[in-house]
Scaffold this motif. Structure first.
Motif, PDB file in Angstrom:
ATOM      1  N   GLU A  25      17.341 123.636 -19.972  1.00 37.34           N
ATOM      2  CA  GLU A  25      18.351 123.192 -20.928  1.00 37.34           C
ATOM      3  C   GLU A  25      18.259 121.688 -21.153  1.00 37.34           C
ATOM      4  N   ALA A  26      18.059 120.925 -20.096  1.00 37.64           N
ATOM      5  CA  ALA A  26      17.968 119.471 -20.213  1.00 37.64           C
ATOM      6  C   ALA A  26      16.748 119.070 -21.044  1.00 37.64           C
ATOM      7  N   CYS A  27      15.628 119.734 -20.835  1.00 34.17           N
ATOM      8  CA  CYS A  27      14.426 119.438 -21.620  1.00 34.17           C
ATOM      9  C   CYS A  27      14.650 119.722 -23.101  1.00 34.17           C
ATOM     10  N   LEU A  28      15.246 120.882 -23.394  1.00 34.11           N
ATOM     11  CA  LEU A  28      15.497 121.247 -24.789  1.00 34.11           C
ATOM     12  C   LEU A  28      16.512 120.306 -25.437  1.00 34.11           C
ATOM     13  N   SER A  29      17.545 119.955 -24.700  1.00 33.15           N
ATOM     14  CA  SER A  29      18.547 119.032 -25.210  1.00 33.15           C
ATOM     15  C   SER A  29      17.930 117.663 -25.479  1.00 33.15           C
ATOM     16  N   ASN A  30      17.072 117.233 -24.593  1.00 36.24           N
ATOM     17  CA  ASN A  30      16.396 115.955 -24.759  1.00 36.24           C
ATOM     18  C   ASN A  30      15.498 115.967 -25.993  1.00 36.24           C
ATOM     19  N   ALA A  31      14.786 117.060 -26.217  1.00 40.70           N
ATOM     20  CA  ALA A  31      13.923 117.171 -27.398  1.00 40.70           C
ATOM     21  C   ALA A  31      14.753 117.052 -28.677  1.00 40.70           C
ATOM     22  N   LEU A  32      15.924 117.673 -28.694  1.00 42.42           N
ATOM     23  CA  LEU A  32      16.803 117.574 -29.861  1.00 42.42           C
ATOM     24  C   LEU A  32      17.299 116.146 -30.057  1.00 42.42           C
ATOM     25  N   ALA A  58       7.450 115.487 -27.101  1.00 46.00           N
ATOM     26  CA  ALA A  58       6.397 116.449 -26.763  1.00 46.00           C
ATOM     27  C   ALA A  58       6.423 116.769 -25.268  1.00 46.00           C
ATOM     28  N   ASP A  59       6.644 115.758 -24.441  1.00 44.79           N
ATOM     29  CA  ASP A  59       6.734 115.976 -22.996  1.00 44.79           C
ATOM     30  C   ASP A  59       7.938 116.856 -22.652  1.00 44.79           C
ATOM     31  N   SER A  60       9.055 116.630 -23.331  1.00 41.36           N
ATOM     32  CA  SER A  60      10.248 117.452 -23.098  1.00 41.36           C
ATOM     33  C   SER A  60       9.996 118.897 -23.511  1.00 41.36           C
ATOM     34  N   ARG A  61       9.352 119.082 -24.655  1.00 41.11           N
ATOM     35  CA  ARG A  61       9.022 120.446 -25.097  1.00 41.11           C
ATOM     36  C   ARG A  61       8.105 121.141 -24.106  1.00 41.11           C
ATOM     37  N   ALA A  64      10.034 122.163 -21.085  1.00 40.85           N
ATOM     38  CA  ALA A  64      10.857 123.333 -21.390  1.00 40.85           C
ATOM     39  C   ALA A  64      10.007 124.603 -21.393  1.00 40.85           C
ATOM     40  N   GLU A  65       8.839 124.542 -21.975  1.00 35.77           N
ATOM     41  CA  GLU A  65       7.969 125.722 -22.026  1.00 35.77           C
ATOM     42  C   GLU A  65       7.517 126.148 -20.629  1.00 35.77           C
ATOM     43  N   ILE A  66       7.166 125.187 -19.805  1.00 36.97           N
ATOM     44  CA  ILE A  66       6.773 125.502 -18.426  1.00 36.97           C
ATOM     45  C   ILE A  66       7.951 126.120 -17.682  1.00 36.97           C
ATOM     46  N   GLY A  67       9.119 125.497 -17.825  1.00 37.89           N
ATOM     47  CA  GLY A  67      10.325 126.014 -17.169  1.00 37.89           C
ATOM     48  C   GLY A  67      10.687 127.404 -17.661  1.00 37.89           C
ATOM     49  N   GLY A  69       8.672 129.636 -18.813  1.00 38.39           N
ATOM     50  CA  GLY A  69       7.705 130.574 -18.243  1.00 38.39           C
ATOM     51  C   GLY A  69       8.071 130.956 -16.816  1.00 38.39           C
ATOM     52  N   LEU A  70       8.450 129.968 -16.021  1.00 38.56           N
ATOM     53  CA  LEU A  70       8.876 130.251 -14.648  1.00 38.56           C
ATOM     54  C   LEU A  70      10.139 131.112 -14.638  1.00 38.56           C
ATOM     55  N   LEU A  71      11.077 130.764 -15.494  1.00 41.54           N
ATOM     56  CA  LEU A  71      12.332 131.505 -15.566  1.00 41.54           C
ATOM     57  C   LEU A  71      12.089 132.943 -16.014  1.00 41.54           C
ATOM     58  N   ARG A  72      11.238 133.122 -17.006  1.00 42.77           N
ATOM     59  CA  ARG A  72      10.900 134.465 -17.478  1.00 42.77           C
ATOM     60  C   ARG A  72      10.339 135.318 -16.357  1.00 42.77           C
TER      61      ARG A  72
END
Length: 78
Positions: A25-32, A58-61, A64-67, A69-72
């Motif tokens: 959530e923090a990564c996605l919020s930061n990207a926004l 880009a780093d935040s995105r 988020a994608e790595i996170g 994937g782990l969460l999934r």
């Protein structure tokens, strides 16, 4: 205030799982948020600053994608 004793008893969620959800959530919020900063820098024609914010976005995105994937994997029992 940070608690070193919370292990899911209060939230009902083990810390590591909550931490992963929070991280995504923090990564996605930061990207926004960075999108606004990019637009501000572009409006002022500050290419250097806009480029810095694009890299951070880009780093935040990526985080988020790595996170996600782990969460999934964890939600699917993996």
């Amino acid at each position: 205030m940070t608690s070193s004793t919370e292990t899911g008893g209060v939230t009902g969620t083990p810390d590591k799982d909550y931490n992963l959800i929070w991280y995504v959530e923090a990564c996605l919020s930061n990207a926004l948020r960075l999108e606004t900063y990019i637009q501000d820098a572009e409006r002022e024609k500050d290419t250097e600053l806009a480029d810095l914010f694009r890299k951070a976005q880009a780093d935040s995105r990526k985080g988020a994608e790595i996170g996600k994937g782990l969460l999934r994997g964890r939600l699917n029992g993996g």
